[in-house]
Design a protein around this motif. Structure first.
Motif, PDB file in Angstrom:
ATOM      1  N   SER A   1       0.792  -1.236   0.000  1.00  0.00           N
ATOM      2  CA  SER A   1       0.000   0.000   0.000  1.00  0.00           C
ATOM      3  C   SER A   1       0.820   1.280   0.000  1.00  0.00           C
ATOM      4  O   SER A   1       0.321   2.316  -0.410  1.00  0.00           O
TER       5      SER A   1
ATOM      6  N   GLU B   1       2.026  -4.316   6.020  1.00  0.00           N
ATOM      7  CA  GLU B   1       1.033  -3.494   5.325  1.00  0.00           C
ATOM      8  C   GLU B   1       0.215  -4.312   4.326  1.00  0.00           C
ATOM      9  O   GLU B   1       0.562  -5.428   3.984  1.00  0.00           O
ATOM     10  N   THR B   2      -0.870  -3.736   3.862  1.00  0.00           N
ATOM     11  CA  THR B   2      -1.778  -4.399   2.929  1.00  0.00           C
ATOM     12  C   THR B   2      -1.173  -4.461   1.528  1.00  0.00           C
ATOM     13  O   THR B   2      -0.198  -3.771   1.223  1.00  0.00           O
TER      14      THR B   2
ATOM     15  N   GLU C   1      -2.296  -4.283  -2.670  1.00  0.00           N
ATOM     16  CA  GLU C   1      -3.342  -3.782  -3.549  1.00  0.00           C
ATOM     17  C   GLU C   1      -3.196  -4.382  -4.944  1.00  0.00           C
ATOM     18  O   GLU C   1      -2.083  -4.618  -5.409  1.00  0.00           O
TER      19      GLU C   1
ATOM     20  N   TYR D   1      -6.004  -5.996   0.153  1.00  0.00           N
ATOM     21  CA  TYR D   1      -6.037  -7.250   0.924  1.00  0.00           C
ATOM     22  C   TYR D   1      -5.092  -7.165   2.106  1.00  0.00           C
ATOM     23  O   TYR D   1      -3.902  -6.890   1.955  1.00  0.00           O
ATOM     24  N   ASP D   2      -5.615  -7.436   3.312  1.00  0.00           N
ATOM     25  CA  ASP D   2      -4.822  -7.475   4.530  1.00  0.00           C
ATOM     26  C   ASP D   2      -4.437  -8.933   4.765  1.00  0.00           C
ATOM     27  O   ASP D   2      -5.303  -9.784   5.003  1.00  0.00           O
TER      28      ASP D   2
END
Length: 162
Positions: A104, A132-133, A135, A156-157
């Protein structure tokens, strides 16, 4: 039997030991809570494999990526899945589809292919900041001058793994 009269004593002076025990217990619980809460919130998130499903559709174009993303340590991730696309006939130049992805806080990375070379099975790795997520977006050269149009960005985590 003589009773001692103490006018300055609180009305519940006889219960002083009980009251101080309660205060000590409350203080101990607050101190324990102060120690435990930061430890639990600082613990790393559990690793999770997420299903990735991103789509883009436009008049003569359709692109779809279905796969998975999972953590690879605290700062990496692994992606596996199928990129499929359809580009309508009639364009003056060869058309392509694109899967873009990133942590992200990072810049997009790309996997681009000619429409004629669809579908593509993809397996690759990426980098991100710790925890971190990730994308994803898909697109096609569906805009004027062969510029890419993109579908909705999906986030998406996935937590972290050791």
């Amino acid at each position: 039997m003589n009773k001692i009269f103490m006018p300055d004593a609180p009305a519940d002076a006889a219960n002083a030991p009980m009251r101080s025990r309660g205060r000590r217990l409350a203080t101990a619980l607050m101190a324990l809570t102060a120690l435990v809460l930061p430890m639990t919130s600082a613990a790393p998130a559990h690793a999770v494999t997420r299903k990735v499903d991103v789509y883009y559709g436009h008049e003569n174009y359709e692109v779809h990526f279905i796969g998975t993303v999972k953590p690879k340590g605290p700062t990496g991730y692994t992606v596996e899945g199928e990129l499929n696309g359809w580009c309508g006939a009639g364009a003056a130049t060869a058309q392509s589809v694109n899967l873009r992805y990133a942590g992200s806080s990072k810049s997009w990375s790309h996997k681009a292919f000619w429409c004629d070379d669809m579908p593509q099975h993809l397996t690759f790795e990426g980098e991100r900041k710790s925890g971190e997520t990730v994308e994803f977006q898909v697109g096609a050269t569906s805009q004027p001058f062969n510029l890419y149009g993109y579908g909705k960005k999906m986030v998406y985590d996935i937590g972290t793994s050791s």
